[in-house]
Design a protein around this motif. Structure first.
Motif, short mmCIF file in Angstrom:
data_model
loop_
_atom_site.label_atom_id
_atom_site.label_comp_id
_atom_site.label_asym_id
_atom_site.label_seq_id
_atom_site.Cartn_x
_atom_site.Cartn_y
_atom_site.Cartn_z
N GLN A 112 -4.39 16.33 10.74
CA GLN A 112 -5.29 15.66 9.81
C GLN A 112 -4.63 14.41 9.25
O GLN A 112 -3.45 14.42 8.93
N ILE A 113 -5.41 13.36 9.13
CA ILE A 113 -5.02 12.18 8.36
C ILE A 113 -6.21 11.87 7.46
O ILE A 113 -7.30 11.57 7.94
N LEU A 114 -5.99 11.97 6.17
CA LEU A 114 -7.04 11.75 5.18
C LEU A 114 -6.59 10.63 4.25
O LEU A 114 -5.40 10.47 3.99
N SER A 115 -7.54 9.87 3.75
CA SER A 115 -7.17 8.82 2.81
C SER A 115 -8.15 8.81 1.64
O SER A 115 -9.32 9.16 1.77
N ASP A 116 -7.61 8.44 0.48
CA ASP A 116 -8.39 8.33 -0.73
C ASP A 116 -7.75 7.24 -1.57
O ASP A 116 -6.62 7.41 -2.05
N GLY A 117 -8.42 6.14 -1.70
CA GLY A 117 -7.86 5.02 -2.45
C GLY A 117 -6.57 4.54 -1.83
O GLY A 117 -6.52 4.24 -0.64
N ASP A 118 -5.51 4.52 -2.63
CA ASP A 118 -4.23 4.02 -2.13
C ASP A 118 -3.33 5.12 -1.57
O ASP A 118 -2.15 4.90 -1.29
N HIS A 119 -3.87 6.34 -1.38
CA HIS A 119 -3.09 7.45 -0.83
C HIS A 119 -3.58 7.86 0.55
O HIS A 119 -4.78 7.89 0.81
N VAL A 120 -2.62 8.20 1.41
CA VAL A 120 -2.91 8.72 2.74
C VAL A 120 -2.17 10.03 2.88
O VAL A 120 -0.96 10.10 2.59
N ILE A 121 -2.88 11.08 3.31
CA ILE A 121 -2.29 12.41 3.44
C ILE A 121 -2.28 12.78 4.92
O ILE A 121 -3.29 12.64 5.61
N VAL A 122 -1.13 13.24 5.39
CA VAL A 122 -0.97 13.61 6.80
C VAL A 122 -0.51 15.07 6.87
O VAL A 122 0.50 15.43 6.24
N THR B 235 -9.26 2.18 2.19
CA THR B 235 -8.69 3.43 2.69
C THR B 235 -8.49 3.41 4.19
O THR B 235 -7.52 3.96 4.69
N THR B 236 -9.40 2.74 4.92
CA THR B 236 -9.24 2.65 6.38
C THR B 236 -8.00 1.85 6.73
O THR B 236 -7.22 2.26 7.60
N GLU B 237 -7.78 0.73 6.05
CA GLU B 237 -6.59 -0.08 6.31
C GLU B 237 -5.31 0.71 5.99
O GLU B 237 -4.32 0.63 6.70
N ASN B 238 -5.35 1.48 4.91
CA ASN B 238 -4.19 2.27 4.54
C ASN B 238 -3.88 3.34 5.58
O ASN B 238 -2.72 3.58 5.91
N LYS B 239 -4.93 3.97 6.11
CA LYS B 239 -4.71 4.95 7.18
C LYS B 239 -4.07 4.29 8.39
O LYS B 239 -3.16 4.85 9.01
N ILE B 240 -4.52 3.10 8.73
CA ILE B 240 -3.98 2.39 9.90
C ILE B 240 -2.50 2.07 9.69
O ILE B 240 -1.69 2.21 10.61
N ILE B 241 -2.12 1.65 8.48
CA ILE B 241 -0.71 1.35 8.18
C ILE B 241 0.14 2.59 8.45
O ILE B 241 1.17 2.52 9.13
N VAL C 223 3.31 18.46 5.17
CA VAL C 223 2.32 17.63 4.50
C VAL C 223 3.05 16.43 3.93
O VAL C 223 4.01 16.58 3.17
N ASP C 224 2.64 15.25 4.34
CA ASP C 224 3.18 14.00 3.81
C ASP C 224 2.07 13.31 3.03
O ASP C 224 0.92 13.25 3.49
N ILE C 225 2.42 12.79 1.88
CA ILE C 225 1.50 11.99 1.08
C ILE C 225 2.14 10.63 0.92
O ILE C 225 3.30 10.52 0.49
N TRP C 226 1.42 9.59 1.29
CA TRP C 226 1.94 8.22 1.24
C TRP C 226 1.08 7.41 0.28
O TRP C 226 -0.13 7.48 0.33
N ARG C 227 1.74 6.63 -0.58
CA ARG C 227 1.02 5.71 -1.46
C ARG C 227 1.24 4.29 -0.95
O ARG C 227 2.37 3.87 -0.73
#
Length: 129
Positions: free
Chosen positions: A68-78, A2-8, A94-98
């Motif tokens: 806010q930037i939140l991540s859970d598994g393969d999803h990142v919410i901004v 999840t940390t790597e996904n947030k960074i992407i 609100v953006d949700i990225w997979r």
């Protein structure tokens, strides 16, 4: 992961917001990227990037404040607020990225004009006559 996904996502958005680098954004999208908007509107990678490029022309000077930037598994919410210079309209987004295999594979975006927030809090009530 999840940390790597947030960074992407953070790097992609920072490049786009700070410099308007659509090509940099394109590099972190998968070839089969799909973007979703309410109302069953979907765009391919090429369609969405073209829309982003066109919007940047109209939105020159737009300010973006990420709350806010939140991540859970393969999803990142901004969650962000965006506004145009000189007192232009403001929106909440609100953006949700997979993320898949290190690339953004899918995105969802919901936009609410801040001026309509009060009315949207009671959307189910019948219109006053």
């Amino acid at each position: 992961m999840t940390t790597e996904n947030k960074i992407i996502v953070q790097r992609a958005l920072a490049g786009l917001i700070e410099t308007g680098d659509v090509d940099g954004l394109a590099r972190v999208l998968s070839d089969d990227f799909v973007h979703h908007r309410p109302g069953a509107i979907t765009s391919t990678k090429g369609e969405w990037l073209a829309a982003v490029r066109a919007a940047l022309v109209s939105l020159a000077g737009m300010q973006v404040e990420i709350h806010q930037i939140l991540s859970d598994g393969d999803h990142v919410i901004v969650y962000s607020r965006r506004w145009l210079p000189d007192g232009g309209p403001e929106i909440a987004v609100v953006d949700i990225w997979r993320i898949d295999d290190g690339l953004i594979a899918e995105g969802w975006e919901i936009i609410e004009p801040v001026a309509q927030v009060a009315a949207n809090l009671v959307w189910w009530e019948p219109a006053r006559r």
